[in-house]
Design a protein around this motif. Structure first.
Motif, short mmCIF file in Angstrom:
data_model
loop_
_atom_site.label_atom_id
_atom_site.label_comp_id
_atom_site.label_asym_id
_atom_site.label_seq_id
_atom_site.Cartn_x
_atom_site.Cartn_y
_atom_site.Cartn_z
N LEU A 34 100.40 15.88 87.24
CA LEU A 34 101.07 17.15 87.50
C LEU A 34 100.62 18.22 86.50
O LEU A 34 100.44 19.39 86.88
N TRP A 35 100.43 17.85 85.24
CA TRP A 35 99.93 18.81 84.26
C TRP A 35 98.51 19.24 84.59
O TRP A 35 98.14 20.40 84.44
N LEU A 36 97.68 18.31 85.03
CA LEU A 36 96.32 18.65 85.42
C LEU A 36 96.32 19.61 86.61
O LEU A 36 95.55 20.57 86.65
N ASN A 37 97.21 19.37 87.56
CA ASN A 37 97.34 20.27 88.70
C ASN A 37 97.75 21.67 88.24
O ASN A 37 97.23 22.67 88.73
N GLN A 38 98.67 21.76 87.29
CA GLN A 38 99.09 23.06 86.77
C GLN A 38 97.94 23.75 86.04
O GLN A 38 97.80 24.98 86.11
N LYS A 39 97.12 23.01 85.34
CA LYS A 39 95.97 23.58 84.63
C LYS A 39 94.96 24.15 85.63
O LYS A 39 94.43 25.24 85.44
N THR A 105 98.81 32.01 78.47
CA THR A 105 99.34 30.67 78.22
C THR A 105 100.83 30.67 78.53
O THR A 105 101.49 31.71 78.47
N TYR A 106 101.34 29.50 78.85
CA TYR A 106 102.78 29.31 79.03
C TYR A 106 103.10 27.84 78.78
O TYR A 106 102.23 26.98 78.87
N ASP A 107 104.35 27.58 78.46
CA ASP A 107 104.80 26.20 78.23
C ASP A 107 105.29 25.61 79.54
O ASP A 107 106.10 26.21 80.24
N THR A 120 107.00 19.01 76.77
CA THR A 120 106.36 20.29 77.08
C THR A 120 104.88 20.21 76.77
O THR A 120 104.45 19.43 75.92
N LEU A 121 104.13 21.04 77.46
CA LEU A 121 102.69 21.11 77.24
C LEU A 121 102.28 22.56 77.47
O LEU A 121 102.76 23.21 78.40
N GLU A 122 101.41 23.09 76.61
CA GLU A 122 100.94 24.45 76.77
C GLU A 122 99.82 24.48 77.81
O GLU A 122 98.81 23.80 77.66
N ILE A 123 100.05 25.25 78.86
CA ILE A 123 99.06 25.41 79.92
C ILE A 123 98.45 26.80 79.76
O ILE A 123 99.15 27.77 79.52
N GLY A 124 97.15 26.90 79.89
CA GLY A 124 96.49 28.18 79.75
C GLY A 124 95.45 28.40 80.82
O GLY A 124 94.91 27.45 81.38
N GLY A 125 95.24 29.66 81.13
CA GLY A 125 94.21 30.03 82.08
C GLY A 125 93.34 31.11 81.46
O GLY A 125 93.82 31.98 80.73
#
Length: 133
Positions: A34-39, A105-107, A120-125
């Motif tokens: 799910l985190w990879l999908n969000q990335k 970035t967002y958490d 939590t994980l920091e996701i960035g684009g």
């Protein structure tokens, strides 16, 4: 060979010992996926937001608002003010090609939250695009 009476609870004990490890692996894979999908979604949102920024008309603030609206819609959340940074067309170090960039970035919260401390994980684009003269 032992009599079957002595092995009656062995399978239950082995299962009880292996179940936490199995759950950790399964839920860890779910959260990672799910985190990879969000990335991937964040990277795509950055590309689309930068495209909207570059194609919009008006002053830089209006262009940034258009790009930010696209990013917020694609990411599925309203990002906090100041978390999205657009850089207009500027020369790259060494001269030559000019590029425009966007980054944010967002958490992100864990879907399962099974592993303590990994909630939590920091996701960035980030996206970069050449500018046309």
């Amino acid at each position: 060979m032992r009599p079957p009476e002595r092995e009656a609870g062995a399978a239950a004990v082995e299962f009880a010992l292996l179940l936490p490890v199995l759950l950790l692996v399964v839920f860890g894979m779910i959260d990672t996926g799910l985190w990879l999908n969000q990335k991937i979604t964040a990277t795509n949102a950055a590309r689309q937001g930068l495209r909207s920024y570059q194609l919009s008309e008006g002053d830089p603030a209006a262009k940034a608002a258009a790009g930010r609206a696209v990013i917020d819609r694609l990411v599925g959340r309203t990002l906090p003010p100041g978390s999205v940074t657009f850089t207009p067309c500027a020369p790259v170090d060494g001269g030559g090609l000019r590029t425009a960039t966007v980054s944010f970035t967002y958490d992100s919260e864990a879907a399962v939250g099974f592993i303590p401390g990994w909630d939590t994980l920091e996701i960035g684009g980030r996206a970069e695009s050449p500018c046309e003269d």
